[in-house]
Enzyme design. Structure first.
Site, PDB file in Angstrom:
ATOM      1  N   LYS A 109     -48.620 -41.166 -21.429  1.00 60.67           N
ATOM      2  CA  LYS A 109     -49.315 -42.212 -20.682  1.00 60.67           C
ATOM      3  C   LYS A 109     -48.795 -42.391 -19.255  1.00 60.67           C
ATOM      4  O   LYS A 109     -49.434 -43.060 -18.437  1.00 60.67           O
ATOM      5  CB  LYS A 109     -49.239 -43.526 -21.450  1.00 60.67           C
ATOM      6  CG  LYS A 109     -49.998 -43.446 -22.779  1.00 60.67           C
ATOM      7  CD  LYS A 109     -49.901 -44.725 -23.566  1.00 60.67           C
ATOM      8  CE  LYS A 109     -50.845 -45.775 -23.016  1.00 60.67           C
ATOM      9  NZ  LYS A 109     -50.837 -46.987 -23.865  1.00 60.67           N
ATOM     10  N   LYS A 162     -47.747 -41.018 -15.351  1.00 56.95           N
ATOM     11  CA  LYS A 162     -48.524 -40.247 -14.385  1.00 56.95           C
ATOM     12  C   LYS A 162     -48.389 -38.738 -14.654  1.00 56.95           C
ATOM     13  O   LYS A 162     -49.383 -38.014 -14.760  1.00 56.95           O
ATOM     14  CB  LYS A 162     -48.015 -40.571 -12.975  1.00 56.95           C
ATOM     15  CG  LYS A 162     -49.044 -40.317 -11.894  1.00 56.95           C
ATOM     16  CD  LYS A 162     -48.491 -40.677 -10.522  1.00 56.95           C
ATOM     17  CE  LYS A 162     -49.108 -41.989 -10.000  1.00 56.95           C
ATOM     18  NZ  LYS A 162     -48.670 -42.292  -8.628  1.00 56.95           N
ATOM     19  N   LYS A 175     -53.103 -47.402 -30.732  1.00 52.43           N
ATOM     20  CA  LYS A 175     -54.168 -46.564 -31.266  1.00 52.43           C
ATOM     21  C   LYS A 175     -53.566 -45.309 -31.918  1.00 52.43           C
ATOM     22  O   LYS A 175     -52.461 -44.904 -31.591  1.00 52.43           O
ATOM     23  CB  LYS A 175     -55.136 -46.142 -30.153  1.00 52.43           C
ATOM     24  CG  LYS A 175     -55.843 -47.323 -29.477  1.00 52.43           C
ATOM     25  CD  LYS A 175     -56.848 -47.991 -30.395  1.00 52.43           C
ATOM     26  CE  LYS A 175     -57.470 -49.268 -29.847  1.00 52.43           C
ATOM     27  NZ  LYS A 175     -57.550 -49.412 -28.406  1.00 52.43           N
ATOM     28  N   GLY A 202     -39.543 -32.324 -18.054  1.00 50.17           N
ATOM     29  CA  GLY A 202     -39.607 -32.631 -16.630  1.00 50.17           C
ATOM     30  C   GLY A 202     -38.908 -33.932 -16.290  1.00 50.17           C
ATOM     31  O   GLY A 202     -38.771 -34.275 -15.127  1.00 50.17           O
ATOM     32  N   PRO A 207     -35.995 -30.013 -12.830  1.00 50.23           N
ATOM     33  CA  PRO A 207     -36.237 -31.186 -11.984  1.00 50.23           C
ATOM     34  C   PRO A 207     -37.463 -30.993 -11.100  1.00 50.23           C
ATOM     35  O   PRO A 207     -38.014 -31.943 -10.582  1.00 50.23           O
ATOM     36  CB  PRO A 207     -34.967 -31.278 -11.131  1.00 50.23           C
ATOM     37  CG  PRO A 207     -34.396 -29.905 -11.124  1.00 50.23           C
ATOM     38  CD  PRO A 207     -34.825 -29.252 -12.405  1.00 50.23           C
ATOM     39  N   PHE A 226     -41.115 -28.683 -10.838  1.00 47.75           N
ATOM     40  CA  PHE A 226     -41.993 -27.700 -11.474  1.00 47.75           C
ATOM     41  C   PHE A 226     -42.934 -27.001 -10.490  1.00 47.75           C
ATOM     42  O   PHE A 226     -43.867 -26.331 -10.902  1.00 47.75           O
ATOM     43  CB  PHE A 226     -42.826 -28.372 -12.567  1.00 47.75           C
ATOM     44  CG  PHE A 226     -42.124 -28.448 -13.886  1.00 47.75           C
ATOM     45  CD1 PHE A 226     -42.022 -27.322 -14.692  1.00 47.75           C
ATOM     46  CD2 PHE A 226     -41.561 -29.625 -14.332  1.00 47.75           C
ATOM     47  CE1 PHE A 226     -41.380 -27.376 -15.916  1.00 47.75           C
ATOM     48  CE2 PHE A 226     -40.914 -29.691 -15.557  1.00 47.75           C
ATOM     49  CZ  PHE A 226     -40.820 -28.563 -16.353  1.00 47.75           C
ATOM     50  N   HIS A 241     -43.764 -33.685   6.981  1.00 50.06           N
ATOM     51  CA  HIS A 241     -44.147 -34.666   5.965  1.00 50.06           C
ATOM     52  C   HIS A 241     -44.897 -35.828   6.607  1.00 50.06           C
ATOM     53  O   HIS A 241     -44.819 -36.039   7.819  1.00 50.06           O
ATOM     54  CB  HIS A 241     -42.903 -35.209   5.257  1.00 50.06           C
ATOM     55  CG  HIS A 241     -42.306 -34.256   4.272  1.00 50.06           C
ATOM     56  ND1 HIS A 241     -41.444 -33.246   4.658  1.00 50.06           N
ATOM     57  CD2 HIS A 241     -42.437 -34.149   2.923  1.00 50.06           C
ATOM     58  CE1 HIS A 241     -41.081 -32.557   3.574  1.00 50.06           C
ATOM     59  NE2 HIS A 241     -41.662 -33.080   2.513  1.00 50.06           N
ATOM     60  N   LYS A 252     -42.142 -41.080   5.095  1.00 48.87           N
ATOM     61  CA  LYS A 252     -40.875 -40.535   4.614  1.00 48.87           C
ATOM     62  C   LYS A 252     -39.759 -41.016   5.534  1.00 48.87           C
ATOM     63  O   LYS A 252     -39.868 -40.931   6.748  1.00 48.87           O
ATOM     64  CB  LYS A 252     -40.949 -39.006   4.612  1.00 48.87           C
ATOM     65  CG  LYS A 252     -39.763 -38.347   3.934  1.00 48.87           C
ATOM     66  CD  LYS A 252     -39.991 -36.853   3.788  1.00 48.87           C
ATOM     67  CE  LYS A 252     -38.800 -36.174   3.175  1.00 48.87           C
ATOM     68  NZ  LYS A 252     -38.542 -36.586   1.784  1.00 48.87           N
ATOM     69  N   GLY A 261     -35.015 -33.100   1.307  1.00 42.77           N
ATOM     70  CA  GLY A 261     -34.142 -32.480   0.307  1.00 42.77           C
ATOM     71  C   GLY A 261     -34.451 -31.004   0.117  1.00 42.77           C
ATOM     72  O   GLY A 261     -33.536 -30.185  -0.017  1.00 42.77           O
ATOM     73  N   THR A 262     -35.718 -30.657   0.126  1.00 45.08           N
ATOM     74  CA  THR A 262     -36.091 -29.246  -0.040  1.00 45.08           C
ATOM     75  C   THR A 262     -35.571 -28.399   1.121  1.00 45.08           C
ATOM     76  O   THR A 262     -35.095 -27.277   0.919  1.00 45.08           O
ATOM     77  CB  THR A 262     -37.627 -29.110  -0.145  1.00 45.08           C
ATOM     78  OG1 THR A 262     -38.067 -29.864  -1.277  1.00 45.08           O
ATOM     79  CG2 THR A 262     -38.050 -27.662  -0.309  1.00 45.08           C
TER      80      THR A 262
END
Lengths: 262, 262, 262, 262
Positions: free
Chosen positions: A10, A12, A39, A96, A123, A125, A152, A156, A162-163
């Site tokens: 459920k 994101k 349910k 993930g 961390p 994908f 970006h 930000k 970080g990448t």
């Protein structure tokens, strides 16, 4: 057909993973897991009116449908328990959820080796981003002259991304030491030449409209080589999740990081 | 056909201009000028074995062939004398020599108006670069969010480039004041966000292999607009010199700067 | 402050416009219009719990709040009636509804001139895309060598895109006739050199992940000039709608096409 | 220091190689070879006034200086003889001459294995171009959606370029079969979607000013990955020649193709 369960269906990421599994030719969704969902079947939910798949409330209940792969996008505490449970019941985890401790990762890996169950904890994908970093590292062996331009949206706060820093670290491991640019270069306006990371320069662009983009640009005598990744949407992670599901069933232990499957 | 004389035909720029005139459909080379060349005709020189064009030693001698246009790539002192001489003899000057003083420019312009002789003096003949700057200025009226990435070979010492600064100045005249990026942005490594020019950011990349490139990148809600100029070779100036020759014969005064002809 | 009404506020474009007006410093939302909405105020709707703005059911009722500008994202039949009504009541229309006939446009324009009411009808509100086309046209005067590369997601059926064809048409009006490429060029695989439009080449790339992008690439001797537009999101139209609202109040007639305001 | 001989030192490639060796920290130029040069030392030639290096007229004479590496940019017949001679005298050949037959290559490789002498024969020494092709092949395993855009000066007759076709072939070996684009896509102008190579599309741009550029563009759900190589100048080959010289002295056989050293 690979039989797949999605835990945390459920959230994101979990919801996106659920849809990816439903739409994939080689995958069969055999169940979803959420202890708080009242349910009992996806077809009772408004988002999945025609999908007849059981909703489980406990991890033990999942065993009835014998999944091959356990996709997990839950929270760290739950993810650890789930991953151990999956390994011990010969279900390959594809996890993930971020935030597992080093001790937990080590223990899970050991357990997977004992039982010879494949699995993946990642961390990140995004296949494209991982390939960009791998290619950048490879090219840095031959071209020590390299600058990173990362771009970006202007919401930000941090620069560089970080990448970008991770990419620079990976290149630094193999690159011949060199300080970019003219030895006597001079900045007429401070900062023009960007951030310095071990002699490489990183430039951070922030503009509305942009999403998340990175360009690693190499220069050699008379030539240039550029590797660029554009991330337009969170859905990009699903290519990596699908890849993980295909690969883990052939592994005999848990691996950490998507890069180890590429 | 426009009849053209080239003064300073033995320098790098003058030689390129001479070849451009020889190869242009609409132009006729009627003479070249160099006070120190002993030969009297281009066909006596090893570079132009089949080109029958007179070499003049004095500016007065040039009048015998009645040129329409006088291309000048000499040195400042000579260029000033040549330009005045051309105007006074109803020959339209196209001058690429840099270094004329403001007083000289003003005087030459006044003289050209009196005599209604068109002409062009331009420090930069690169049509593409001038268009890039004009387009950037126009776009800056609508998109205040803009960053410049300029990329040059690593023999360049200064950063940012003169063109980048000039572009930023031109945008600054029309752009709504704004500081680029997140109000609370933080540089994890100093310089990441580049040089600040009136709230706009400029990033200078220096790599071997590159020549001279500039990208002006605008961002708006959900969109981006990018204008890029690549200069591969000094020969790019010739498009502007040719354009100047075509246009000056229709002008009634001397103009300064190629941008005023575009 | 410009007082603005939004007609068709419940459609995708109308809702985006409503939010843009609410977030804009210079704009005041004085009402919205929808004949089928039962509620009487935006604050009764779940999306706008704190926004106290009346919802009108008829165009006549709108007059009570005396808007300066009437934004219209309805359907063609309604848009025609609305636009005429706005003009006749001295409200400047900004109309994004497509599908008005040439006769309707002519009549509305005439009426606006009589009454000296400014307005804008635009099939495309993307400022960046309009600038790209204008810049491309300008550059084509100086660089007849140009190719268009347009890139879209792979759900798009037609190639080239409408924007690419429109850009080529605009360049064709001013460009010196020329057939791109080597006179004796040969396609080893059919289609390599792309679509031919009046001697210019257009290349259509279709890939998942992409949204809507176009690059117009010019080549000259020793240089290149490239103009690129990236559209990431429908929200990009709002820059143009906002610009329209600011400009129409200073106009004295209706204009067609955002390009006439830039 | 690696001791190097250059055969064919007067041709375009050989002269560039000679300069590269002279400028390289790790290399010592111990001789050059040309049967038709009358002078006996480089310092007798106008290009190398201060370089004291013997010019040999026969391959046997070369042995006196005991080179480690034999760079060969001659003609096929000579290159074959030279390469065999080098191998048999324990000198590692680095051969850029194209046109050796498959039989010659096989024989030379066998001989090198017997004698355990390393060497390299490569039709293409551009490291950047080889990396681009390797990266493209790797990425094609994960992203079957890919198009190639190759851009060259407009003096090029063939389209697509040889490099583009080779890249497509390499991707084809590993890529899941797929026809690019919408299944029902329609070309409004023929050729818009480019050349089809096994379901991948190739677009060839030809513009003055450009040199030799190729962009391999991959698309996945929500992301894109692009690999681009720019070749500005023939000198780009020298990075690969230098790399070859460094690597061959550690090999125990002759290899064909620079890609096998990267």
């Amino acid at each position: 057909m690979i039989k797949i369960l999605v835990a945390g269906f459920k959230g994101k990421m979990g919801a996106t993973a659920t849809k990816m599994v439903l739409n994939h030719d080689q995958f069969e969704l055999v169940g979803v897991l959420d202890p708080f969902e009242e349910k009992g079947n996806l077809n009772e939910l408004i988002e999945y009116p025609t999908i007849n798949v059981p909703i489980f409330k406990t991890k033990e209940a999942v065993l009835s449908v014998q999944p091959d792969v356990w996709i997990d996008f839950t929270i760290p505490a739950v993810a650890y328990e789930n991953t151990r449970f999956a390994i011990e019941h010969n279900i390959s985890p594809v996890v993930g959820t971020t935030g597992l401790t080093e001790e937990q990762l080590a223990e899970l890996t050991d357990r997977s080796k004992e039982l010879q169950v494949g699995g993946l904890i990642a961390p990140n994908f995004a296949v494209g981003a991982v390939l960009m970093m791998q290619f950048a590292q490879k090219a840095a062996e031959y071209f020590p002259d390299v600058e990173i331009i990362e771009l970006h949206h202007d919401n930000k706060r941090d620069a560089p991304s970080g990448t970008a820093i991770k990419t620079a670290e990976m290149m630094s491991e193999v690159r011949a030491k060199k300080k970019q640019g003219h030895p006597e270069e001079e900045e007429l306006i401070e900062g023009a030449r960007g951030a310095d990371f071990d002699g490489m320069k990183i430039h951070s662009v922030r503009l509305p409209g942009l999403i998340a983009h990175q360009q690693v640009q190499f220069g050699g005598i008379g030539e240039g080589l550029t590797i660029r990744h554009d991330s337009y949407d969170r859905s990009s992670f699903m290519t990596g999740v699908a890849l993980g599901c295909e690969k883990v069933v052939h592994l005999e232990k848990l691996v950490y990081g998507l890069e180890n499957l590429l």
